[in-house]
Design a protein around this motif. Structure first.
Motif, PDB file in Angstrom:
ATOM      1  N   THR A  16     -63.550 -27.155 -38.745  1.00 35.14           N
ATOM      2  CA  THR A  16     -64.601 -27.040 -39.379  1.00 35.14           C
ATOM      3  C   THR A  16     -64.703 -25.402 -39.559  1.00 35.14           C
ATOM      4  OG1 THR A  16     -66.124 -28.550 -38.054  1.00 35.14           O
ATOM      5  CG2 THR A  16     -67.354 -26.487 -38.870  1.00 35.14           C
ATOM      6  N   ALA A  18     -66.031 -22.877 -38.089  1.00 36.16           N
ATOM      7  CA  ALA A  18     -67.155 -22.207 -37.720  1.00 36.16           C
ATOM      8  C   ALA A  18     -67.033 -20.806 -37.275  1.00 36.16           C
ATOM      9  CB  ALA A  18     -68.112 -23.199 -36.963  1.00 36.16           C
ATOM     10  N   ASP A  71     -72.515 -23.069 -38.999  1.00 33.64           N
ATOM     11  CA  ASP A  71     -71.909 -23.827 -40.254  1.00 33.64           C
ATOM     12  C   ASP A  71     -72.123 -22.849 -41.317  1.00 33.64           C
ATOM     13  OD1 ASP A  71     -70.939 -25.277 -42.240  1.00 33.64           O
ATOM     14  OD2 ASP A  71     -71.828 -27.111 -41.443  1.00 33.64           O
ATOM     15  N   VAL A  72     -71.118 -22.214 -41.919  1.00 37.68           N
ATOM     16  CA  VAL A  72     -71.063 -21.243 -42.822  1.00 37.68           C
ATOM     17  C   VAL A  72     -71.526 -21.853 -44.070  1.00 37.68           C
ATOM     18  CG1 VAL A  72     -69.515 -19.682 -41.933  1.00 37.68           C
ATOM     19  CG2 VAL A  72     -68.529 -21.130 -43.442  1.00 37.68           C
ATOM     20  N   LYS A  73     -71.291 -23.385 -44.255  1.00 41.51           N
ATOM     21  CA  LYS A  73     -71.584 -23.986 -45.661  1.00 41.51           C
ATOM     22  C   LYS A  73     -73.255 -24.447 -45.557  1.00 41.51           C
ATOM     23  CE  LYS A  73     -67.076 -25.636 -46.262  1.00 41.51           C
ATOM     24  NZ  LYS A  73     -65.831 -26.918 -46.293  1.00 41.51           N
ATOM     25  N   ASN A  74     -73.782 -24.428 -44.291  1.00 38.51           N
ATOM     26  CA  ASN A  74     -75.178 -24.711 -44.083  1.00 38.51           C
ATOM     27  C   ASN A  74     -75.581 -24.040 -42.931  1.00 38.51           C
ATOM     28  OD1 ASN A  74     -77.502 -25.953 -43.854  1.00 38.51           O
ATOM     29  ND2 ASN A  74     -76.844 -28.207 -43.587  1.00 38.51           N
TER      30      ASN A  74
END
Length: 125
Positions: A16, A18, A71-74
């Motif tokens: 991930t 993160a 979570d850098v994407k969310n």
């Protein structure tokens, strides 16, 4: 790791990538925060820094910490962890920082010659 919601457990996986934000306590009681790399051993959050940095001094003197792992994407998906540093060791710390650098950047860490690396094991509450 106990008490981690199933839908957020992926944040602790190496795949991930993160990032964590660590909060430590300054001598005057004020908070100090630092973004950082981390991984786990299944029971503890493992972080790594150079000996003598502010977070190093704070965790040695006051082992209670808090972290956000996001979570850098969310960014709406995050874990808040409060815990205690239960172990501080230099043993294996150079290998650990190279492993973290490889996880996040794909290559070993560019280690300054004067740095003594330290691993902190944080036991989440």
């Amino acid at each position: 790791m106990q008490n981690i919601p199933e839908n957020l457990a992926y944040l602790l996986e190496d795949e991930t990538k993160a990032y964590g934000v660590l909060a430590t306590i300054m001598p005057d009681g004020s908070p100090q925060v630092t973004p950082l790399w981390f991984n786990t051993d299944g029971e503890h959050i493992l972080i790594n820094t150079a000996k003598g940095r502010v977070k190093d001094k704070n965790m040695r003197a006051r082992p209670q910490v808090a972290m956000i792992i996001m979570d850098v994407k969310n960014p709406d998906h995050y874990l808040q962890i409060r815990g205690k540093v239960v172990e501080v060791t230099e043993e294996g710390a150079v290998d650990h920082i190279h492993a973290l650098s490889t996880k996040y950047h794909g290559h070993p860490f560019d280690l300054p010659k004067d740095h003594v690396r330290v691993i902190y094991k944080i036991k989440p509450n």
